[in-house]
Design a protein around this motif. Sequence first.
Motif, PDB file in Angstrom:
ATOM      1  N   THR A   1       0.858  -1.166  -0.025  1.00  0.00           N
ATOM      2  CA  THR A   1      -0.045   0.016  -0.027  1.00  0.00           C
ATOM      3  C   THR A   1       0.983   1.263  -0.100  1.00  0.00           C
ATOM      4  O   THR A   1       0.461   2.312  -0.668  1.00  0.00           O
ATOM      5  CB  THR A   1      -1.041   0.108   1.051  1.00  0.00           C
ATOM      6  OG1 THR A   1      -1.922  -1.045   1.061  1.00  0.00           O
ATOM      7  CG2 THR A   1      -1.822   1.288   1.287  1.00  0.00           C
ATOM      8  N   LEU A   2       1.754   1.320   0.673  1.00  0.00           N
ATOM      9  CA  LEU A   2       2.770   2.395   0.642  1.00  0.00           C
ATOM     10  C   LEU A   2       3.581   2.429  -0.681  1.00  0.00           C
ATOM     11  O   LEU A   2       3.505   3.755  -1.013  1.00  0.00           O
ATOM     12  CB  LEU A   2       3.798   2.047   1.693  1.00  0.00           C
ATOM     13  CG  LEU A   2       5.090   3.181   1.799  1.00  0.00           C
ATOM     14  CD1 LEU A   2       4.524   4.415   2.318  1.00  0.00           C
ATOM     15  CD2 LEU A   2       6.302   2.627   2.775  1.00  0.00           C
ATOM     16  N   ILE A   3       3.909   1.588  -1.200  1.00  0.00           N
ATOM     17  CA  ILE A   3       4.384   1.970  -2.728  1.00  0.00           C
ATOM     18  C   ILE A   3       3.404   2.323  -3.248  1.00  0.00           C
ATOM     19  O   ILE A   3       3.691   3.285  -4.322  1.00  0.00           O
ATOM     20  CB  ILE A   3       5.076   0.216  -3.263  1.00  0.00           C
ATOM     21  CG1 ILE A   3       6.278   0.064  -2.226  1.00  0.00           C
ATOM     22  CG2 ILE A   3       5.309   0.287  -4.629  1.00  0.00           C
ATOM     23  CD1 ILE A   3       6.589  -1.200  -2.328  1.00  0.00           C
ATOM     24  N   LEU A   4       2.199   1.545  -3.418  1.00  0.00           N
ATOM     25  CA  LEU A   4       1.207   2.182  -4.301  1.00  0.00           C
ATOM     26  C   LEU A   4       0.608   3.835  -4.061  1.00  0.00           C
ATOM     27  O   LEU A   4       0.719   4.427  -4.952  1.00  0.00           O
ATOM     28  CB  LEU A   4      -0.098   1.291  -4.244  1.00  0.00           C
ATOM     29  CG  LEU A   4      -1.153   1.420  -5.246  1.00  0.00           C
ATOM     30  CD1 LEU A   4      -0.904   1.294  -6.619  1.00  0.00           C
ATOM     31  CD2 LEU A   4      -2.196   0.548  -4.668  1.00  0.00           C
TER      32      LEU A   4
ATOM     33  N   LEU B   1       0.664   9.198   7.779  1.00  0.00           N
ATOM     34  CA  LEU B   1       0.526  10.373   8.462  1.00  0.00           C
ATOM     35  C   LEU B   1      -0.629  10.134   9.256  1.00  0.00           C
ATOM     36  O   LEU B   1      -1.082  10.536  10.638  1.00  0.00           O
ATOM     37  CB  LEU B   1       0.702  11.685   8.042  1.00  0.00           C
ATOM     38  CG  LEU B   1       1.999  12.102   7.711  1.00  0.00           C
ATOM     39  CD1 LEU B   1       2.091  13.534   7.121  1.00  0.00           C
ATOM     40  CD2 LEU B   1       2.706  12.367   9.068  1.00  0.00           C
ATOM     41  N   ASP B   2      -1.690   9.422   8.391  1.00  0.00           N
ATOM     42  CA  ASP B   2      -3.371   9.226   9.161  1.00  0.00           C
ATOM     43  C   ASP B   2      -2.986   8.382  10.553  1.00  0.00           C
ATOM     44  O   ASP B   2      -3.592   8.884  11.348  1.00  0.00           O
ATOM     45  CB  ASP B   2      -4.076   8.523   8.225  1.00  0.00           C
ATOM     46  CG  ASP B   2      -4.858   9.514   6.798  1.00  0.00           C
ATOM     47  OD1 ASP B   2      -4.615  10.731   7.255  1.00  0.00           O
ATOM     48  OD2 ASP B   2      -5.167   9.026   5.994  1.00  0.00           O
ATOM     49  N   ALA B   3      -2.341   7.315  10.225  1.00  0.00           N
ATOM     50  CA  ALA B   3      -1.939   6.561  11.334  1.00  0.00           C
ATOM     51  C   ALA B   3      -1.247   7.072  12.601  1.00  0.00           C
ATOM     52  O   ALA B   3      -1.644   6.617  13.722  1.00  0.00           O
ATOM     53  CB  ALA B   3      -0.980   5.273  11.045  1.00  0.00           C
TER      54      ALA B   3
ATOM     55  N   GLY C   1       0.288  10.078   3.123  1.00  0.00           N
ATOM     56  CA  GLY C   1      -0.413   9.382   3.718  1.00  0.00           C
ATOM     57  C   GLY C   1      -1.547  10.144   4.332  1.00  0.00           C
ATOM     58  O   GLY C   1      -1.980   9.766   5.646  1.00  0.00           O
ATOM     59  N   LEU C   2      -1.810  11.223   4.064  1.00  0.00           N
ATOM     60  CA  LEU C   2      -2.767  12.246   4.757  1.00  0.00           C
ATOM     61  C   LEU C   2      -4.140  12.181   4.170  1.00  0.00           C
ATOM     62  O   LEU C   2      -4.039  12.636   2.841  1.00  0.00           O
ATOM     63  CB  LEU C   2      -2.154  13.496   5.038  1.00  0.00           C
ATOM     64  CG  LEU C   2      -2.806  14.261   5.810  1.00  0.00           C
ATOM     65  CD1 LEU C   2      -3.003  14.112   7.311  1.00  0.00           C
ATOM     66  CD2 LEU C   2      -1.861  16.058   5.965  1.00  0.00           C
TER      67      LEU C   2
ATOM     68  N   ALA D   1      -9.809   0.320   1.535  1.00  0.00           N
ATOM     69  CA  ALA D   1      -8.681  -0.155   2.002  1.00  0.00           C
ATOM     70  C   ALA D   1      -8.608   0.321   3.626  1.00  0.00           C
ATOM     71  O   ALA D   1      -8.940   1.323   3.818  1.00  0.00           O
ATOM     72  CB  ALA D   1      -7.247  -0.102   1.167  1.00  0.00           C
ATOM     73  N   ASN D   2      -8.011  -0.837   4.363  1.00  0.00           N
ATOM     74  CA  ASN D   2      -7.679  -0.408   5.766  1.00  0.00           C
ATOM     75  C   ASN D   2      -6.512   0.436   5.679  1.00  0.00           C
ATOM     76  O   ASN D   2      -5.710   0.682   4.704  1.00  0.00           O
ATOM     77  CB  ASN D   2      -7.132  -1.974   6.600  1.00  0.00           C
ATOM     78  CG  ASN D   2      -8.439  -2.590   6.567  1.00  0.00           C
ATOM     79  OD1 ASN D   2      -9.604  -2.166   6.780  1.00  0.00           O
ATOM     80  ND2 ASN D   2      -8.193  -3.876   6.744  1.00  0.00           N
ATOM     81  N   ARG D   3      -6.576   1.361   6.663  1.00  0.00           N
ATOM     82  CA  ARG D   3      -5.630   2.285   6.772  1.00  0.00           C
ATOM     83  C   ARG D   3      -4.098   1.823   7.113  1.00  0.00           C
ATOM     84  O   ARG D   3      -4.114   0.866   8.050  1.00  0.00           O
ATOM     85  CB  ARG D   3      -5.810   3.498   7.787  1.00  0.00           C
ATOM     86  CG  ARG D   3      -4.790   4.483   8.026  1.00  0.00           C
ATOM     87  CD  ARG D   3      -4.897   5.467   9.148  1.00  0.00           C
ATOM     88  NE  ARG D   3      -5.047   4.678  10.370  1.00  0.00           N
ATOM     89  CZ  ARG D   3      -5.760   5.313  11.684  1.00  0.00           C
ATOM     90  NH1 ARG D   3      -6.382   6.273  11.545  1.00  0.00           N
ATOM     91  NH2 ARG D   3      -5.669   4.666  12.602  1.00  0.00           N
TER      92      ARG D   3
END
Length: 132
Positions: free
Chosen positions: A8-11, A124-126, A65-66, A117-119
């Motif tokens: 997910t990070l890569i995407l 940064l959201d997490a 990721g925000l 998708a799950n976070r």
Amino acid sequence: MNKQDIGTLILRILFGFTFLLHGVAKFQGGITNTVGFFESLGIPGFMAYVVASVELVGGLALVLGLGTRIIGATFAIIMVVAIVTVKLPLGLLGEGVAAGYELELIFFAVSAYFVFANRSEISLDAKIFPNN
């Protein structure tokens, strides 16, 4: 951190960077050209500024990721509008003169992924909202 989070990070980073560059290109290439294109489609010209800004800011937000779900939903709407207003008459693969809507369709699917998708723990959201 698991394999899903890494994927997910890569995407998210590559997808966000792609939209960020699209937003930059609209402004660098002369936003008035984009305004004229929008108006030729019957879309109010000011929407060119809105779309370019969303691509620019939303792309950066995705990289970080925000607001991933909100940005994903916004990008999905932009892709549906792009397909319906510009690309649909060209067909999925185009007519040999211009590209069809295959890329926009994939962009829609990736956008939808981020909506549902799950976070990811790598965002940064997490960090900002750890209990959501």
